[in-house]
Design a protein around this motif. Structure first.
Motif, PDB file in Angstrom:
ATOM      1  N   GLY B 133      38.411  32.578  22.559  1.00 39.34           N
ATOM      2  CA  GLY B 133      39.460  32.455  23.569  1.00 39.34           C
ATOM      3  C   GLY B 133      40.455  31.341  23.326  1.00 39.34           C
ATOM      4  N   ILE B 134      40.190  30.493  22.349  1.00 42.06           N
ATOM      5  CA  ILE B 134      41.081  29.360  22.078  1.00 42.06           C
ATOM      6  C   ILE B 134      42.393  29.857  21.471  1.00 42.06           C
ATOM      7  N   PRO B 135      43.547  29.508  22.042  1.00 46.14           N
ATOM      8  CA  PRO B 135      44.806  30.014  21.479  1.00 46.14           C
ATOM      9  C   PRO B 135      45.260  29.227  20.249  1.00 46.14           C
ATOM     10  N   LYS B 138      48.182  31.106  18.073  1.00 47.73           N
ATOM     11  CA  LYS B 138      49.478  30.893  18.723  1.00 47.73           C
ATOM     12  C   LYS B 138      49.950  29.453  18.565  1.00 47.73           C
ATOM     13  N   GLY B 143      53.480  26.959  18.286  1.00 50.06           N
ATOM     14  CA  GLY B 143      53.587  25.599  18.821  1.00 50.06           C
ATOM     15  C   GLY B 143      53.887  24.570  17.742  1.00 50.06           C
ATOM     16  N   GLN B 272      35.843  13.557  18.414  1.00 50.65           N
ATOM     17  CA  GLN B 272      35.862  14.671  19.362  1.00 50.65           C
ATOM     18  C   GLN B 272      35.208  15.913  18.754  1.00 50.65           C
ATOM     19  N   ALA B 275      31.504  16.042  19.072  1.00 56.24           N
ATOM     20  CA  ALA B 275      31.012  16.267  20.433  1.00 56.24           C
ATOM     21  C   ALA B 275      30.990  17.749  20.809  1.00 56.24           C
ATOM     22  N   ILE B 276      31.473  18.604  19.911  1.00 61.44           N
ATOM     23  CA  ILE B 276      31.469  20.040  20.204  1.00 61.44           C
ATOM     24  C   ILE B 276      30.086  20.589  19.923  1.00 61.44           C
ATOM     25  N   ASP B 292      47.283  14.246  15.151  1.00 62.45           N
ATOM     26  CA  ASP B 292      45.997  14.918  15.340  1.00 62.45           C
ATOM     27  C   ASP B 292      45.956  15.646  16.678  1.00 62.45           C
ATOM     28  N   THR B 293      45.510  16.896  16.629  1.00 59.28           N
ATOM     29  CA  THR B 293      45.308  17.650  17.871  1.00 59.28           C
ATOM     30  C   THR B 293      43.957  18.332  17.805  1.00 59.28           C
ATOM     31  N   LEU B 294      43.431  18.691  18.956  1.00 64.98           N
ATOM     32  CA  LEU B 294      42.170  19.432  18.979  1.00 64.98           C
ATOM     33  C   LEU B 294      42.258  20.537  20.017  1.00 64.98           C
ATOM     34  N   PHE B 295      41.781  21.713  19.656  1.00 69.96           N
ATOM     35  CA  PHE B 295      41.665  22.851  20.565  1.00 69.96           C
ATOM     36  C   PHE B 295      40.178  23.162  20.697  1.00 69.96           C
ATOM     37  N   TYR B 296      39.739  23.354  21.909  1.00 73.55           N
ATOM     38  CA  TYR B 296      38.310  23.517  22.170  1.00 73.55           C
ATOM     39  C   TYR B 296      38.078  24.623  23.186  1.00 73.55           C
ATOM     40  N   GLY B 297      37.026  25.414  22.981  1.00 71.77           N
ATOM     41  CA  GLY B 297      36.700  26.453  23.961  1.00 71.77           C
ATOM     42  C   GLY B 297      35.594  27.356  23.450  1.00 71.77           C
ATOM     43  N   ARG B 298      35.367  28.427  24.180  1.00 70.07           N
ATOM     44  CA  ARG B 298      34.319  29.374  23.801  1.00 70.07           C
ATOM     45  C   ARG B 298      34.785  30.196  22.604  1.00 70.07           C
TER      46      ARG B 298
END
Lengths: 430, 430
Positions: B133-135, B138, B143, B272, B275-276, B292-298
């Motif tokens: 589900g993490i975009p 996109k 972005g 970070q 920690a996932i 630095d960016t992070l995207f997190y999700g199921r």
């Protein structure tokens, strides 16, 4: 290769970053997207000062209106809510699409600006207004378009997060950290917009507007900053398993009621949100299908903000070359909430710090007031105060209505044995 | 209200989730976007089994080809690389845009599929193929379009992350955790695709293709899974300040060389990414402007995957109603790298676990082999083994080339006093 012309109004920090990105990365943008944004003008009242970016002299102008007429996309990076608004409306009314990073302007005048964009068949994009370089607007507006958003938590102000992080790590109180942050350039000389929560509130208003389909404005947003957070609170929070963050909280109940509030909150220290430290930002979004997600990155700064602005420029460029302006509406299609919940009706758990005279019976009185207001206590700890005649009571409540806690606090503050006003911090168990 | 017709091929777990989302959230999608995806058909060989979603009977069909002709957007959720490919090509050749979650198919046949999409002026979207589900697709494609991507780190396989997290938290070894994960449904009966790293490699190939502008395929991707990770490694990592994760690593050097590799890696436990835990996924993206960016999700599951698929459906719907198909190209416009770096040339720090007979001189021999191969040791620890005649040597190296370490390991494995093959884990300091 399809080209389109970009004009920047406002050659400050972010303006210089956007110019630099467009010039330096034009090749990679063209290779990836098949289109080329051409920097065609930069308007500012001051076109003499060196901004650390090499820009062809002929691009600089003091005549923003002339530049607007000459470009396809106008990038507003002046800030503030007066001249910026004038130029954005001028651009939209000329049929030019606009990119802005101006959260205050959108939060306060979003409805008017988006109506102008719609009327003129132009786009108004604003990725950089929330979370700096983090593509949270795009994620929410496009990536999660299939979801009902049940809640969002945002750490959206780098200055506040920097101050709270330093207080925690270095065990220093608020005032000296703020002073140091000002000297280092992490806080403004007048820090109120940041530390009193208004900047975060602007961003919360934008996120809530996006999630629930109407430009909310600032009126429904509860705002409280971090001035009253003490080192003692941070240490107490730590002992209880929490960190204190300035949080934007946006929730929709199953009945469709929406709450939008900004205040310091204790959040469990094991969560991903709690691990966001220093000037970084993060937004947690929960949708009925996607579940919990987190977006993390630099929330401010020349380069990160430029990244978001250029992403928007390219997106609009794709619309221009495909004749697909208004492909994404301004989220004004349909309202998706029943009403905004007043702060009085919000449910929360609370941490209360009460400084009292060390005399018999005071604990009983405080407990009695809470009980009378229907508030049940989850845990209580009494500590010796700095003066030995004082003690500090720490009280954690079970979930209760804001109205009840405020009424109780007013009564507790009226007790003759209470030394200072009760300090309240809301607890979000996330 | 502009409507467009959606047909799903494959009524399995994710297919049922997508049907559920389209039916349940049609109102909120319409209110937000101004367009309405109408579920017009679901094709599967089995249209009798109850999938836990109430779907009008007349939508179900066993004739996928007929359904393709009748809809505007085709959603391929069969999986695999044969029938799925046939139907996607059939849809694209009929001028229908396609949404897929099929990472294996894209990684192996992306070039052919995207060429077909381009030829037929149709879109092929695949948000659900990486990170559930993490975009992230996109975010990366739109972005961050203004950025040169210097590196990405991905935790992209929920099964592996679940196993490693349980090994660490419960102090159990790999085999029993895998067995339990299989019984609980978190790992397949044949777990190779997940635990040997191939699923992560498919996703790494897609991310690298997106970042650098050409469908890479699987050949350039180095793949190693988590079978050889022992509880002892996890404990040793913990003592050294690291966690072990199965990581997709994508980097571009300043000279333009790209490396794409999937293997277990030690990463600092304060990050970070570290920690996932459990079945969650996360992707860290570093760009020259965004930082630095992070995207997190199921990263998987019926609902989260459905969220990504529906986001794509809506995006394509926007293109359909605006006649803007191919608004986003398949990232085949221009190659943005000089060459793919062979694994031999990759630089890394290494953790080596060497089990040796407790006899004089063996440490000297091992150290001599490393030295001879130009590898310098950052730290070394010698431990008693399980049998008292064995000892375990833990060696952390400074940064060195993969070729050198492999050559050294081959020599060490050949020593008469070495009991088992050397276990190597790469260290990424992030």
């Amino acid at each position: 290769m399809k080209e389109f012309k970009v004009g920047i109004i406002g050659f400050g920090t972010v303006g210089a970053g956007v110019a630099s990105c467009l010039l330096k990365n034009a090749d990679v943008i063209a290779k990836r997207t098949g289109i080329t944004p051409v920097l065609a003008g930069i308007a500012d009242l001051d076109i003499e000062t060196d901004r650390g970016v090499v820009v062809p002299k002929e691009l600089l102008t003091t005549d923003a209106s002339a530049m607007i007429r000459n470009v396809d996309v106008v990038v507003e990076l002046i800030g503030g809510t007066t001249i910026a608004k004038k130029f954005i409306l001028e651009a939209l009314n000329a049929g030019k699409s606009v990119v802005t990073a101006n959260k205050a302007l959108l939060a306060e005048h979003g409805e008017e600006l988006f109506a102008a964009a719609e009327k003129n068949n132009a786009d108004l994009y604003y990725e950089a207004s929330v979370g700096g370089g983090i593509p949270i607007i795009k994620g929410l507006r496009e990536g999660f378009s299939g979801n009902r958003i049940s809640r969002m938590y945002g750490i959206l102000n780098g200055t506040c997060n920097y101050i709270l992080t330093r207080m925690e790590k270095e065990e220093i109180d608020f005032a000296p950290v703020l002073k140091d942050a000002q000297q280092l350039g992490y806080a403004e000389a007048n820090p109120s917009l940041d530390i009193d929560g208004f900047d975060t509130a602007h961003k919360a208003s934008i996120l809530a507007s996006l999630a629930y389909g109407k430009w909310l404005g600032m009126d429904p947003v509860y705002v409280q900053g971090i001035r009253d957070i003490t080192l003692a609170d941070i240490k107490n929070a730590d002992e209880l398993g929490y960190k204190i963050k300035l949080l934007a909280i946006i929730k929709q109940s199953e009945q469709g009621e929406v709450e939008v509030r900004v205040h310091p909150a204790m959040i469990p220290k094991t969560t991903q949100l709690a691990a966001i430290s220093g000037v970084f930002n993060g937004v947690m979004v929960t949708g009925d299908y996607v579940g919990d997600t987190l977006f993390y990155g630099r929330g401010a700064g020349r380069e990160a903000t430029a990244s978001a602005v250029v992403g928007d420029i390219v997106d609009i460029g794709r619309n221009i070359v495909n004749k697909a302006a208004r492909r994404i509406p301004g989220f004004m299609e349909g309202i998706q909430y029943s009403r905004i919940k007043p702060m009085d009706e919000v449910d929360s758990r609370y941490y209360l710090r009460v400084q009292v005279l060390d005399v018999p019976g005071v604990l009983e009185k405080v407990a009695g007031i809470l009980s009378k207001n229907g508030i049940s206590i989850s845990s209580m700890l009494q500590r010796e105060g700095q003066k030995h005649s004082n003690v500090t009571m720490l009280i954690i409540t079970h979930c209760t209505k804001e109205k009840a806690i405020r009424s109780a606090i007013a009564e507790i503050n009226g007790l003759p044995d209470v030394r200072n006003s009760v300090n309240l911090i809301r607890i979000e168990d996330i």
